[in-house]
Design a protein around this motif. Structure first.
Motif, PDB file in Angstrom:
ATOM      1  N   ASP A  81       0.831  -1.214   0.000  1.00 59.60           N
ATOM      2  CA  ASP A  81       0.000   0.000   0.000  1.00 59.60           C
ATOM      3  C   ASP A  81       0.863   1.261   0.000  1.00 59.60           C
ATOM      4  OD1 ASP A  81      -2.459  -1.363  -0.010  1.00 59.60           O
ATOM      5  OD2 ASP A  81      -2.502  -1.472   2.183  1.00 59.60           O
ATOM      6  N   PHE A  82       1.997   1.222   0.697  1.00 60.36           N
ATOM      7  CA  PHE A  82       2.872   2.388   0.783  1.00 60.36           C
ATOM      8  C   PHE A  82       3.546   2.687  -0.556  1.00 60.36           C
ATOM      9  CE2 PHE A  82       2.460   0.877   5.095  1.00 60.36           C
ATOM     10  CZ  PHE A  82       2.296   2.046   5.817  1.00 60.36           C
ATOM     11  N   LEU A  96      -1.843   7.433  12.787  1.00 56.10           N
ATOM     12  CA  LEU A  96      -0.726   8.136  12.158  1.00 56.10           C
ATOM     13  C   LEU A  96       0.612   7.555  12.614  1.00 56.10           C
ATOM     14  CD1 LEU A  96      -0.144  10.553  10.236  1.00 56.10           C
ATOM     15  CD2 LEU A  96      -0.024  11.987  12.288  1.00 56.10           C
ATOM     16  N   ARG A  97       0.763   7.345  13.915  1.00 57.91           N
ATOM     17  CA  ARG A  97       1.991   6.737  14.444  1.00 57.91           C
ATOM     18  C   ARG A  97       2.209   5.345  13.870  1.00 57.91           C
ATOM     19  NH1 ARG A  97       0.296   9.094  19.191  1.00 57.91           N
ATOM     20  NH2 ARG A  97      -0.694   7.155  19.862  1.00 57.91           N
ATOM     21  N   ASP A  98       1.136   4.547  13.852  1.00 62.07           N
ATOM     22  CA  ASP A  98       1.242   3.179  13.325  1.00 62.07           C
ATOM     23  C   ASP A  98       1.660   3.185  11.859  1.00 62.07           C
ATOM     24  OD1 ASP A  98       0.518   2.104  15.777  1.00 62.07           O
ATOM     25  OD2 ASP A  98      -1.581   1.790  15.209  1.00 62.07           O
ATOM     26  N   LEU A  99       1.045   4.051  11.062  1.00 56.74           N
ATOM     27  CA  LEU A  99       1.381   4.108   9.637  1.00 56.74           C
ATOM     28  C   LEU A  99       2.819   4.560   9.420  1.00 56.74           C
ATOM     29  CD1 LEU A  99      -1.850   5.587   8.009  1.00 56.74           C
ATOM     30  CD2 LEU A  99      -0.937   3.273   7.753  1.00 56.74           C
ATOM     31  N   ASP A 104       8.342   3.201   7.787  1.00 59.13           N
ATOM     32  CA  ASP A 104       9.789   3.158   8.021  1.00 59.13           C
ATOM     33  C   ASP A 104      10.410   1.834   7.573  1.00 59.13           C
ATOM     34  OD1 ASP A 104       9.866   5.721   8.999  1.00 59.13           O
ATOM     35  OD2 ASP A 104       9.789   5.116  11.113  1.00 59.13           O
ATOM     36  N   LYS A 105       9.587   0.809   7.437  1.00 58.81           N
ATOM     37  CA  LYS A 105      10.074  -0.515   7.034  1.00 58.81           C
ATOM     38  C   LYS A 105       9.929  -0.759   5.533  1.00 58.81           C
ATOM     39  CE  LYS A 105       8.872  -2.343  11.544  1.00 58.81           C
ATOM     40  NZ  LYS A 105       7.868  -3.009  12.313  1.00 58.81           N
ATOM     41  N   VAL A 106       9.455   0.267   4.798  1.00 58.44           N
ATOM     42  CA  VAL A 106       9.237   0.131   3.356  1.00 58.44           C
ATOM     43  C   VAL A 106      10.206   1.058   2.628  1.00 58.44           C
ATOM     44  CG1 VAL A 106       7.566   0.353   1.478  1.00 58.44           C
ATOM     45  CG2 VAL A 106       6.796  -0.395   3.750  1.00 58.44           C
TER      46      VAL A 106
END
Length: 157
Positions: A81-82, A96-99, A104-106
């Protein structure tokens, strides 16, 4: 996106209340304006608890009262999705924090991650989760999402 198509993913916690309401509203706005073919529109949740489920019955009743339908089934945000969506518009600071943590991992993600409420002309930044509330709370979410989606669409076209 092909032919200048834009894409938006609406995100909340479980993808059964706020984000499917926002998705249905945005889809109707784009359809009514004759620009639905210029948009890829979806919604998802940051958790996987409701994957495959229909939206909450109160959310469905609320959007139906406003002449809108949805066949959406809950899904969880994926790494892809990112890379796919131009915009990921979420409902509260926790989303927002979760996204941002997931992003950061993409590597080389393209999504612009923002609060949907940042588009609210009435400056209500957070779209509160109506899950533990009543029909009036769902109506409040609908009205806020309508204001935000309208302003977002106007600013995107």
């Amino acid at each position: 996106m092909a032919d200048g198509q834009q894409s938006v993913l609406f995100v909340c916690l479980g993808n059964i209340c706020r984000s499917p309401i926002a998705e249905a509203i945005f889809r109707k706005l784009a359809t009514d304006q004759g620009i639905i073919n210029k948009w890829m529109i979806d919604s998802a949740g940051v958790i996987d608890f409701n994957v495959g489920n229909s939206p909450d019955s109160r959310a469905l009743n609320c959007i139906r009262q406003h002449g809108t339908e949805t066949t959406h089934k809950a899904r969880q945000v994926t790494k892809n999705d990112f890379l796919t969506f131009d915009y990921m518009l979420c409902m509260d600071e926790s989303n927002l924090r979760d996204l941002k943590r997931m992003a950061d991992k993409v590597k080389n993600y393209k999504s612009e991650i923002k609060l949907l409420g940042s588009f609210d002309p009435e400056n209500h930044l957070i779209i509160q989760d109506p899950y533990y509330g009543n029909d009036a709370d769902f109506e409040d979410v609908y009205q806020q999402c309508l204001r935000c989606c309208t302003a977002f669409l106007e600013g995107s076209t």
